[in-house]
Scaffold this active site. Structure first.
Site, mmCIF file in Angstrom:
data_model
loop_
_atom_site.group_PDB
_atom_site.id
_atom_site.type_symbol
_atom_site.label_atom_id
_atom_site.label_comp_id
_atom_site.label_asym_id
_atom_site.label_seq_id
_atom_site.Cartn_x
_atom_site.Cartn_y
_atom_site.Cartn_z
ATOM 1 C CG ASP A 50 -1.879 -1.153 1.505
ATOM 2 O OD1 ASP A 50 -3.080 -0.845 1.294
ATOM 3 O OD2 ASP A 50 -1.364 -2.233 1.624
ATOM 4 C CG LEU A 118 -3.052 -3.505 -2.183
ATOM 5 C CD1 LEU A 118 -1.689 -4.075 -1.553
ATOM 6 C CD2 LEU A 118 -4.230 -4.163 -1.773
ATOM 7 C CB THR A 121 -5.216 -3.852 2.491
ATOM 8 O OG1 THR A 121 -5.036 -2.638 1.498
ATOM 9 C CG2 THR A 121 -3.943 -3.898 2.975
ATOM 10 C CB THR A 191 -18.206 -6.096 2.873
ATOM 11 O OG1 THR A 191 -16.955 -6.109 3.659
ATOM 12 C CG2 THR A 191 -19.398 -6.477 3.900
ATOM 13 C CG ASP A 243 -12.419 2.258 -0.236
ATOM 14 O OD1 ASP A 243 -11.523 1.630 -0.659
ATOM 15 O OD2 ASP A 243 -12.604 2.608 0.918
HETATM 16 N N1 LIG Z 1 -15.274 -0.629 8.600
HETATM 17 C C1 LIG Z 1 -14.511 -0.289 7.755
HETATM 18 N N2 LIG Z 1 -13.412 0.272 8.256
HETATM 19 C C2 LIG Z 1 -12.193 0.477 7.698
HETATM 20 N N3 LIG Z 1 -12.154 0.449 6.226
HETATM 21 C C3 LIG Z 1 -13.300 -0.322 5.724
HETATM 22 C C4 LIG Z 1 -14.614 -0.255 6.656
HETATM 23 N N4 LIG Z 1 -15.320 -0.853 5.685
HETATM 24 C C5 LIG Z 1 -14.929 -0.970 4.420
HETATM 25 N N5 LIG Z 1 -13.501 -0.490 4.551
HETATM 26 C C6 LIG Z 1 -12.635 -0.136 3.205
HETATM 27 O O1 LIG Z 1 -13.599 -0.180 1.902
HETATM 28 C C7 LIG Z 1 -12.871 -1.072 1.042
HETATM 29 C C8 LIG Z 1 -13.800 -2.273 0.769
HETATM 30 O O2 LIG Z 1 -13.886 -2.984 1.869
HETATM 31 P P1 LIG Z 1 -14.696 -4.180 1.867
HETATM 32 O O3 LIG Z 1 -14.657 -5.006 0.825
HETATM 33 O O4 LIG Z 1 -14.712 -4.845 3.122
HETATM 34 O O5 LIG Z 1 -16.300 -3.462 1.574
HETATM 35 S S1 LIG Z 1 -17.063 -2.550 0.855
HETATM 36 O O6 LIG Z 1 -16.419 -2.490 -0.703
HETATM 37 O O7 LIG Z 1 -17.070 -1.239 1.456
HETATM 38 O O8 LIG Z 1 -18.443 -3.114 0.678
HETATM 39 C C9 LIG Z 1 -11.472 -1.702 1.757
HETATM 40 O O9 LIG Z 1 -10.507 -0.691 1.301
HETATM 41 P P2 LIG Z 1 -8.853 -1.008 1.568
HETATM 42 O O10 LIG Z 1 -8.366 -0.421 2.824
HETATM 43 O O11 LIG Z 1 -8.241 -0.073 0.167
HETATM 44 O O12 LIG Z 1 -8.739 -2.586 1.435
HETATM 45 C C10 LIG Z 1 -11.743 -1.440 3.049
HETATM 46 O O13 LIG Z 1 -10.499 -1.302 3.993
HETATM 47 MG MG LIG Z 2 -9.836 0.485 -0.497
HETATM 48 MG MG LIG Z 3 -6.830 0.365 3.341
HETATM 49 MG MG LIG Z 4 -6.265 0.678 -0.124
#
Ligand SMILES: Nc1ncnc2c1ncn2[C@@H]1O[C@H](COP(=O)(O)OS(=O)(=O)O)[C@@H](OP(=O)(O)O)[C@H]1O
Ligand SMILES: [Mg+2]
Ligand SMILES: [Mg+2]
Ligand SMILES: [Mg+2]
Length: 311
Positions: A50, A118, A121, A191, A243
């Protein structure tokens, strides 16, 4: 670089190649084996991939577009990067396309670039590498207009790794073949790591024929683009502007819709709150308003009330 191309076309063309470079960095970190995981919060890891991918993307974009506001998930990065990480060549094929007249005169101050170096993650650290994407979203005056979704681990028929999808509203999309989702079914993508009771109530209301639990906002929107799902439902706060900006632009360039669970589009100006407090609802080939109305009003109110409380 062809400086005669409109600014938005040059930003998109350079973003395509920076996203590809970031994808190589993500694969290199995994291959070297030391992910350097740091916990930013509950279910919210950050890795060396990342951090390094963000440095490469932001250093490259800043060098060519020094007056444009760029916001990356991993905060302020050291932009002093090795020459190998600095991308200077734009994607020439993209530059050949005609710029939609609506964006032709957009200037530096009209843009915000949202970078998720990324996405997915948690899945990357758990070995679900096909869920990983690099997201570069280009907002013009508040709205998500252009986007790049790069999949570092997508296996091309030739065996080559990586695929880069782009979308620009008014122009269309590239890098993949879109497909309609199957008729007579209703498949939801959602998710796999951030569910809760309220979110589950929203999912239940759709009586889906299938629920795909996958990681990353980018990968979920890809499920819509490729006809593997009819809707992306996330009825809780958590994901952020980096995102959704690129996925929203790509999906909407193809005729789909990405909003919060009340059917309202998010804003992407530089001062907006980063968290998407009222969730995500995205669809392609559906009546989006009818989908909003399927989520029970009390569930939508509860998510919105939670959002107001934490603001
Ligand atoms: N509650 C909470 N806390 C922190 N971060 C969160 C949360 N919900 C969603 N995300 C961030 O949104 C990105 C996609 O997550 P998910 O696949 O779980 O869900 S979703 O797309 O939001 O449905 C993913 O982004 P990245 O951090 O870039 O991997 C998640 O970290
Ligand atoms: Mg993300
Ligand atoms: Mg992240
Ligand atoms: Mg990310």
């Amino acid at each position: 670089m062809a400086t005669t191309s409109p600014l938005i076309m040059r930003i998109m063309a350079l973003s395509i190649n920076t996203a590809k470079r970031a994808g190589c960095i993500i694969r290199d970190v995994m291959q070297q084996g030391d992910l350097g995981i740091v916990d930013k919060g509950k279910n919210d890891p950050q890795t060396e991939a990342d951090r390094s991918a963000q440095r490469s993307i932001i250093a490259s974009l800043t060098k060519q577009f020094p007056r444009i506001k760029i916001i990356g998930e991993e905060g302020c990065s050291d932009l002093n990067v090795c020459a190998d990480w600095l991308v200077e060549e734009p994607d020439q094929d993209f530059l050949q396309q005609a710029c939609p007249s609506k964006w032709r005169d957009a200037e530096d101050e009209d843009f915000v670039i949202w970078v998720d170096p990324l996405d997915g993650t948690a899945e990357y650290t758990q070995g679900f590498v096909e869920h990983v994407t690099v997201l570069i979203g280009i907002a013009v005056k508040d709205s998500a207009v252009g986007g790049i979704i790069h999949q570092p681990y997508y296996k091309q028929p030739s065996g080559e790794l990586g695929r880069t999808i782009w979308g620009l509203k008014g122009l269309g999309t590239g890098g993949f073949t879109s497909k309609a989702a199957p008729e007579g079914q209703f498949i939801i993508t959602t998710t796999r790591s951030h569910s809760n009771a309220l979110h589950q109530q929203a999912l239940d209301a759709f009586s889906a024929t299938e629920i795909l639990k996958v990681g990353g906002a980018g990968f979920k929107v890809l499920q819509l683009l490729e006809g593997k799902a009819h809707a992306y439902v996330f009825a809780t706060p958590g994901c952020k502007k980096w995102d959704t900006c690129a996925p929203e632009a790509v999906l909407e360039a193809l005729g789909g819709t990405l909003t919060d669970i009340n059917g309202t589009h998010y804003s992407y100006h530089a001062d907006v709150e980063h968290v998407n407090r009222t969730g995500v609802l995205a669809s392609l080939g559906q009546n989006h308003t009818q989908l909003v109305e399927k989520i029970p009003a009390d569930v939508r109110q509860a998510v919105s009330a939670k959002a107001t409380k934490t603001n």
